[in-house]
Design a protein around this motif. Structure first.
Motif, mmCIF file in Angstrom:
data_model
loop_
_atom_site.group_PDB
_atom_site.id
_atom_site.type_symbol
_atom_site.label_atom_id
_atom_site.label_comp_id
_atom_site.label_asym_id
_atom_site.label_seq_id
_atom_site.Cartn_x
_atom_site.Cartn_y
_atom_site.Cartn_z
ATOM 1 N N GLY A 43 54.048 -18.521 -11.420
ATOM 2 C CA GLY A 43 53.518 -17.801 -10.260
ATOM 3 C C GLY A 43 54.376 -17.895 -9.034
ATOM 4 N N GLY A 44 55.540 -18.507 -9.175
ATOM 5 C CA GLY A 44 56.463 -18.570 -8.052
ATOM 6 C C GLY A 44 57.384 -17.367 -8.049
ATOM 7 N N GLY A 45 58.518 -17.504 -7.425
ATOM 8 C CA GLY A 45 59.488 -16.424 -7.401
ATOM 9 C C GLY A 45 59.000 -15.217 -6.617
ATOM 10 N N ILE A 46 59.306 -14.040 -7.116
ATOM 11 C CA ILE A 46 58.979 -12.797 -6.415
ATOM 12 C C ILE A 46 57.473 -12.681 -6.188
ATOM 13 C CG2 ILE A 46 59.005 -10.279 -6.637
ATOM 14 C CD1 ILE A 46 61.709 -10.681 -8.204
ATOM 15 N N LEU A 47 56.663 -13.060 -7.186
ATOM 16 C CA LEU A 47 55.209 -12.946 -7.034
ATOM 17 C C LEU A 47 54.670 -13.848 -5.924
ATOM 18 C CD1 LEU A 47 53.967 -12.629 -10.716
ATOM 19 C CD2 LEU A 47 54.290 -10.826 -9.022
ATOM 20 N N ASN A 48 55.335 -14.957 -5.696
ATOM 21 C CA ASN A 48 54.978 -15.831 -4.574
ATOM 22 C C ASN A 48 55.166 -15.085 -3.256
ATOM 23 O OD1 ASN A 48 54.516 -17.970 -2.832
ATOM 24 N ND2 ASN A 48 56.186 -19.231 -3.568
ATOM 25 N N SER A 49 56.302 -14.414 -3.127
ATOM 26 C CA SER A 49 56.557 -13.635 -1.907
ATOM 27 C C SER A 49 55.596 -12.463 -1.777
ATOM 28 C CB SER A 49 58.001 -13.128 -1.899
ATOM 29 O OG SER A 49 58.903 -14.185 -1.650
ATOM 30 N N VAL A 50 55.213 -11.866 -2.906
ATOM 31 C CA VAL A 50 54.258 -10.758 -2.884
ATOM 32 C C VAL A 50 52.916 -11.228 -2.326
ATOM 33 C CG1 VAL A 50 52.929 -9.158 -4.323
ATOM 34 C CG2 VAL A 50 55.383 -9.466 -4.728
ATOM 35 N N LYS A 51 52.445 -12.355 -2.842
ATOM 36 C CA LYS A 51 51.163 -12.906 -2.387
ATOM 37 C C LYS A 51 51.188 -13.174 -0.883
ATOM 38 C CE LYS A 51 47.997 -16.784 -3.284
ATOM 39 N NZ LYS A 51 47.800 -18.033 -4.087
ATOM 40 N N LYS A 52 52.262 -13.758 -0.397
ATOM 41 C CA LYS A 52 52.365 -14.078 1.030
ATOM 42 C C LYS A 52 52.458 -12.817 1.883
ATOM 43 C CE LYS A 52 54.560 -18.601 0.297
ATOM 44 N NZ LYS A 52 55.803 -19.390 0.412
ATOM 45 N N LEU A 53 53.207 -11.809 1.397
ATOM 46 C CA LEU A 53 53.365 -10.592 2.197
ATOM 47 C C LEU A 53 52.044 -9.834 2.295
ATOM 48 C CD1 LEU A 53 56.225 -8.199 2.565
ATOM 49 C CD2 LEU A 53 54.028 -7.218 1.921
ATOM 50 N N ARG A 54 51.328 -9.733 1.181
ATOM 51 C CA ARG A 54 50.062 -9.007 1.211
ATOM 52 C C ARG A 54 49.075 -9.636 2.190
ATOM 53 N NH1 ARG A 54 48.795 -7.744 -5.216
ATOM 54 N NH2 ARG A 54 50.477 -6.222 -5.554
ATOM 55 N N ALA A 55 49.158 -10.943 2.357
ATOM 56 C CA ALA A 55 48.233 -11.646 3.255
ATOM 57 C C ALA A 55 48.665 -11.593 4.712
ATOM 58 C CB ALA A 55 48.104 -13.106 2.812
ATOM 59 N N ALA A 56 49.896 -11.197 4.970
ATOM 60 C CA ALA A 56 50.438 -11.214 6.339
ATOM 61 C C ALA A 56 50.084 -9.935 7.087
ATOM 62 C CB ALA A 56 51.948 -11.384 6.297
ATOM 63 N N THR A 57 49.971 -10.049 8.399
ATOM 64 C CA THR A 57 49.764 -8.858 9.224
ATOM 65 C C THR A 57 51.085 -8.120 9.404
ATOM 66 O OG1 THR A 57 50.234 -9.983 11.315
ATOM 67 C CG2 THR A 57 47.950 -10.054 10.494
ATOM 68 N N ALA A 58 50.961 -6.836 9.699
ATOM 69 C CA ALA A 58 52.166 -6.042 9.944
ATOM 70 C C ALA A 58 52.954 -6.604 11.124
ATOM 71 C CB ALA A 58 51.790 -4.586 10.197
ATOM 72 N N GLN A 59 52.256 -7.064 12.149
ATOM 73 C CA GLN A 59 52.948 -7.592 13.330
ATOM 74 C C GLN A 59 53.712 -8.864 13.001
ATOM 75 O OE1 GLN A 59 53.078 -5.888 16.367
ATOM 76 N NE2 GLN A 59 54.760 -7.348 16.619
ATOM 77 N N ALA A 60 53.118 -9.740 12.185
ATOM 78 C CA ALA A 60 53.813 -10.973 11.808
ATOM 79 C C ALA A 60 55.072 -10.660 11.002
ATOM 80 C CB ALA A 60 52.880 -11.878 11.006
ATOM 81 N N LEU A 61 54.974 -9.703 10.097
ATOM 82 C CA LEU A 61 56.138 -9.301 9.306
ATOM 83 C C LEU A 61 57.212 -8.697 10.204
ATOM 84 C CD1 LEU A 61 54.291 -7.648 6.285
ATOM 85 C CD2 LEU A 61 55.529 -9.823 6.246
ATOM 86 N N LYS A 62 56.780 -7.885 11.144
ATOM 87 C CA LYS A 62 57.733 -7.228 12.048
ATOM 88 C C LYS A 62 58.437 -8.241 12.930
ATOM 89 C CE LYS A 62 57.868 -3.270 15.208
ATOM 90 N NZ LYS A 62 57.024 -2.219 15.839
ATOM 91 N N ASP A 63 57.685 -9.198 13.457
ATOM 92 C CA ASP A 63 58.286 -10.226 14.317
ATOM 93 C C ASP A 63 59.321 -11.042 13.548
ATOM 94 O OD1 ASP A 63 56.655 -9.387 16.366
ATOM 95 O OD2 ASP A 63 55.222 -11.036 16.162
ATOM 96 N N ARG A 64 59.001 -11.396 12.300
ATOM 97 C CA ARG A 64 59.933 -12.182 11.495
ATOM 98 C C ARG A 64 61.207 -11.388 11.203
ATOM 99 N NH1 ARG A 64 59.484 -16.717 8.286
ATOM 100 N NH2 ARG A 64 60.966 -16.825 6.551
ATOM 101 N N ALA A 65 61.040 -10.115 10.854
ATOM 102 C CA ALA A 65 62.204 -9.278 10.564
ATOM 103 C C ALA A 65 63.044 -9.042 11.816
ATOM 104 C CB ALA A 65 61.751 -7.944 9.969
ATOM 105 N N PHE A 66 62.381 -8.855 12.960
ATOM 106 C CA PHE A 66 63.107 -8.641 14.221
ATOM 107 C C PHE A 66 63.994 -9.844 14.535
ATOM 108 C CE2 PHE A 66 63.764 -8.448 18.768
ATOM 109 C CZ PHE A 66 63.952 -7.096 19.010
ATOM 110 N N ALA A 67 63.456 -11.039 14.336
ATOM 111 C CA ALA A 67 64.253 -12.250 14.578
ATOM 112 C C ALA A 67 65.436 -12.318 13.628
ATOM 113 C CB ALA A 67 63.374 -13.486 14.429
ATOM 114 N N ALA A 68 65.222 -11.929 12.358
ATOM 115 C CA ALA A 68 66.317 -11.928 11.390
ATOM 116 C C ALA A 68 67.399 -10.925 11.779
ATOM 117 C CB ALA A 68 65.778 -11.607 9.993
ATOM 118 N N LEU A 69 66.996 -9.761 12.279
ATOM 119 C CA LEU A 69 67.971 -8.748 12.685
ATOM 120 C C LEU A 69 68.848 -9.246 13.828
ATOM 121 C CD1 LEU A 69 65.612 -5.665 12.396
ATOM 122 C CD2 LEU A 69 67.688 -6.040 11.041
ATOM 123 N N GLN A 70 68.262 -9.984 14.747
ATOM 124 C CA GLN A 70 69.071 -10.575 15.817
ATOM 125 C C GLN A 70 70.089 -11.555 15.253
ATOM 126 O OE1 GLN A 70 65.675 -11.951 18.247
ATOM 127 N NE2 GLN A 70 66.386 -10.586 19.862
#
Length: 421
Positions: free
Chosen positions: A110-137
């Motif tokens: 249940g790890g690997g890609i499915l682990n990331s899937v589970k976490k992403l589905r539970a995250a808000t769009a804003q949290a995902l956006k903030d994390r990606a914005f920091a990575a882009l910087q």
């Protein structure tokens, strides 16, 4: 900034001018100008040449001047394989790998890609956006000016569309150029694995519900499939990519990473933009790539992070005349890095590429893989003024100083977007 800017004082200006993509011996031709200068107007390159040549022109005399003090200028890096949008790290799996658990063993639990899937589905769009914005910087701070970004951690209609919408929003709200790829066929999600013919049912969802919506909303230019054991078979990959191509999306493929599946040959037959990873390719695959316009995108950061000994055969690919590119494969499980300079270091030490080959593989060739070689990837008149300035005197020092960030300034469309304090 004023309309015209003259950047001078480059110990070496790496233009990479000329024909693209680069193959064979041509990949080493960086078009170096010593004591170089670049004249920029309205975000585009007007002229390159020596400082003396450009300073003698009327427009250059009127332009704002930036003297970079003997540093090296090259085109901004083009990172053509990333998984930008994800919810969290997988540091817990990192320790399991150190304790000799394999990538596939972790995935079966249940790890690997499915682990990331589970976490992403539970995250808000804003949290995902903030994390990606920091990575882009962070990407910008290492000299990257354009990157490809895949979906693939959603694996349902709502979550995949959420990722692609966020990538569109981020592309307009910050300076880096983001090129979107639909990777719904990353792995089969957990809820389909217990169903009879679950993989086929999931593919039908992708092709009949998700893909048409992505096309209608114009959310992606490319479609990718992970063709490997534990993911999708060769025939399933063909089915997805053929359908995507009929909708106007350009194929890409995760190919021959964990096992040899024939994905490289499929990529060539479908005229895919690129096939990526390639640790398990054969001499027949290399010949096919050398005769095609499909880019071989190598991801040594993934092998390094997983502690694998077998890297993709870059030397054989280059010597055969294939188009070779490099990318970070930025993702939370197998390559958590945004640093293209570190990828260059790995390419030189592990793939035995020369520094010149590595730089071409991180600029003009990935620009070709993203169908943007007429606009980015080299410093030539008419192209976007996307530049990276490194605090070194010789371009070979960029991969030489492994694990260090020598990027001093990053410029996108003529505007500085990062400068070291």
């Amino acid at each position: 900034m004023p309309n015209s800017v003259l950047i001078t004082g480059a110990s070496q200006l790496l233009t990479l001018r000329g024909k693209s993509p680069r193959r064979g011996d041509a990949i080493s031709n960086l078009g170096i100008i010593k004591d170089g200068a670049v004249l920029i107007r309205d975000g585009q390159i007007i002229r390159t040449g020596t400082r003396a040549l450009l300073e003698s022109t009327a427009e250059a005399r009127r332009a704002e001047k930036i003297d970079i003090g003997g540093r090296v200028i090259l085109p901004g890096f083009v990172d053509s394989h990333t998984h930008l949008i994800h919810a969290a790290s997988r540091a817990e799996e990192y320790e399991l790998k150190i304790r000799c658990a394999s990538y596939e063993e972790i995935a079966r639990k249940g790890g690997g890609i499915l682990n990331s899937v589970k976490k992403l589905r539970a995250a808000t769009a804003q949290a995902l956006k903030d994390r990606a914005f920091a990575a882009l910087q962070e990407f910008a701070s290492y000299g990257t000016t354009t990157l490809e970004a895949k979906s693939g951690y959603g694996l349902d209609i709502t979550s995949e569309l959420k990722i692609l919408h966020l990538q569109r929003e981020l592309s307009t709200e910050q300076p880096l150029e983001i090129v979107s790829t639909f990777l719904g066929a990353h792995v089969v999600p957990a809820e389909f694995r217990s169903l009879a013919n679950g993989t086929e049912k999931y593919i039908r969802l992708l092709l009949h519900q998700l893909l048409p919506e992505i096309v209608v909303q114009n959310l992606a230019e490319f479609c990718d499939v992970f063709c490997d054991r534990g993911a999708f078979s060769l025939e399933q990959s063909r089915q997805v990519l053929t359908a995507a191509k009929s909708h106007g999306l350009i194929p890409r493929l995760h190919a021959e990473q964990l096992s040899h599946t024939g994905a490289t040959q499929l990529a060539v037959k479908l005229a895919a933009a690129s096939c990526d990873h390639l640790e398990q390719i054969t001499s027949v695959d290399i010949r096919a790539l050398s005769k095609s316009n499909t880019v071989a995108t190598l991801l040594p950061g993934c092998d390094f992070h997983l502690g694998l000994r077998q890297y993709a055969p870059a030397r054989k690919l280059i010597d055969a005349g294939a188009i070779v590119a490099l990318a970070t494969d930025f993702n939370p499980g197998t390559s958590p890095t945004v640093s293209m300079p570190m990828i260059l270091s790995l390419a030189c030490t592990q793939l035995r590429m020369t520094p010149a080959e590595a730089i071409a593989a991180a600029t003009i060739n990935p620009a070709y893989a993203l169908r943007r070689e007429k606009h980015i990837g080299s410093l030539e008149p008419g192209k976007q003024a996307d530049l990276a300035v490194f605090e070194v005197e010789d371009y070979r020092e960029i991969p030489y100083y492994f694990g260090m960030n020598c990027c001093w300034m990053t410029i996108k469309r003529g505007v500085p977007i990062y400068m070291r304090d």
